[in-house]
Design an enzyme around this catalytic site. Structure first.
Site, PDB file in Angstrom:
ATOM      1  CD  GLU A   1      -2.953  -0.997  -0.041  1.00  0.00           C
ATOM      2  OE1 GLU A   1      -2.971   0.030  -0.730  1.00  0.00           O
ATOM      3  OE2 GLU A   1      -3.660  -1.986  -0.284  1.00  0.00           O
TER       4      GLU A   1
ATOM      5  CG  ASP B   1      -8.200   4.080  -4.921  1.00  0.00           C
ATOM      6  OD1 ASP B   1      -9.431   4.099  -5.147  1.00  0.00           O
ATOM      7  OD2 ASP B   1      -7.435   3.292  -5.488  1.00  0.00           O
TER       8      ASP B   1
ATOM      9  CE1 TYR C   1      -6.742   2.746  -0.916  1.00  0.00           C
ATOM     10  CE2 TYR C   1      -4.411   2.821  -0.350  1.00  0.00           C
ATOM     11  CZ  TYR C   1      -5.470   2.204  -0.971  1.00  0.00           C
ATOM     12  OH  TYR C   1      -5.273   1.008  -1.611  1.00  0.00           O
TER      13      TYR C   1
ATOM     14  CB  SER D   1       3.905  16.891  -9.626  1.00  0.00           C
ATOM     15  OG  SER D   1       3.932  15.512  -9.898  1.00  0.00           O
TER      16      SER D   1
END
Length: 346
Positions: free
Chosen positions: A33, A134, A116, A302
DNA sequence: AACACGGGGAC
DNA sequence: GTCCCAGTGTT
């Protein structure tokens, strides 16, 4: 037919066989995860294999040096995940005697584990009724119910989390959560989903109102800032170079790089040469300066576009302690640096 | 609430 | 170029 029955029926045919699907061991689920946060399965899979092979138990991960963990993480990005992974491994191994918390609330306290991930581990490992939310779940829910609340807002989170929790199969949250994520990923994909074969096409609001391409709604991100990086690649006659560790918070924390001079705009050979006259490391030194790349290498992240020059600094003896060039690959470096090391024939 | 945090891949 | 990806932590 309930949503969850349609989902799990679809899942029984289309589920992917992934290495972490054959276990409920919280260490492996947690590892998978963390690696998959903001990361596509295709990109994360080899890293999962590497971590499982190198650190089969939480105790071995806890025993590792952070530098080793970052080296194994190199190339995956969002390096705070690796630092938090290691910190949490030490906490679980030495404070919790190797036992992960067994519910959402306890899991949420771990570094790097948010809503999450806590929901995913709690449901998959301990059958707790906590719905995961998600990117895949946002997309499916917004389309199926025709909800145009922006997903990347506080209100959006509350709205969709409540909805996800409402439709969660309380008898089998583990299966339901994995099914809804796989469905979002493989059927209700971001662009050009084939809705003609979708088991929800009769009841999906977006499909029946031609809103599939318009949902989910997401607020625009800021434009990335431009930065101008000049890396000094020292090469001594004895085959040594200089690497520095990025200690400050921010991008690439605790990774290594060549000494960096950041400028307001792109530099040229002559003004960079005069700039180096006031650079402490090269004060009074004799050296030869060669620009490696004629045009800037633009490394796009980003939030930053890094316009980069690599300057080769040939000299007899390093002005400070360095490392043998042959050991360069032992250090965790950003992809930008790794690519240079690959391209430059040392 | 807004922002920083990587890198790769799809279109 | 734009958007997305099994999100989290900080301010």
């Amino acid at each position: 037919m309930t949503i969850t029955k349609t989902l799990t029926s679809w899942y029984s045919i289309h589920k992917r066989d992934l290495p972490w699907r054959n276990t409920t061991n919280p260490y492996y689920i947690w590892l998978s995860e963390i690696i998959l946060q903001q990361t596509q399965i295709k990109q994360g899979l080899p890293y999962y294999e590497a971590f499982v092979n190198n650190y089969p138990t939480v105790f071995q991960l806890a025993k590792a040096k952070e530098s080793q963990v970052l080296k194994l993480w190199q190339g995956l990005g969002y390096y705070s995940r690796a630092r938090n992974l290691h910190a949490t491994a030490k906490y679980v191994a030495y404070e919790l005697h190797g036992e992960f918390p067994k519910n959402y609330k306890g899991l949420l306290k771990l570094k790097g584990v948010g809503d999450y991930t806590a929901s995913a581990i709690a449901s998959i490992c301990f059958n707790e009724n906590t719905a995961v939310l998600d990117g895949n779940v946002y997309r499916f829910l917004s389309r199926y119910f025709g909800i145009n609340t922006p997903i990347n807002t506080t209100n959006g989170f509350k709205t969709f989390k409540a909805l996800a929790q409402e439709i969660l199969d309380k008898n089998n949250p583990a299966e339901h959560n994995q099914a809804i994520m796989d469905f979002g990923s493989r059927q209700c994909m971001p662009t050009n989903p084939d809705c003609t074969v979708c088991p929800f096409k009769e009841s999906c609001v977006a499909y029946n109102k031609s809103l599939v391409a318009a949902l989910p709604v997401k607020l625009k991100a800021k434009k990335p800032v431009k930065k101008y990086f000049n890396f000094l690649v020292f090469i001594s006659s004895s085959g040594q170079t200089i690497l520095e560790k990025r200690e400050e918070k921010g991008i690439w924390k605790n990774l290594y790089q060549f000494p960096l001079i950041e400028t307001e705009k792109a530099t040229h050979l002559n003004d960079f040469k005069s700039k180096l006259k006031t650079y402490p490391l090269l004060n009074g030194e004799n050296y030869e300066l060669i620009l490696f790349n004629d045009t800037d290498i633009v490394h796009k992240l980003s939030h930053q576009h890094l316009h980069t020059k690599f300057w080769i600094v040939n000299l007899n003896k390093l002005p400070t302690s360095g490392i043998p060039i042959k050991n360069l690959r032992d250090y965790a470096v950003p992809v930008l640096i790794e690519k240079f090391i690959d391209d430059f024939n040392f």
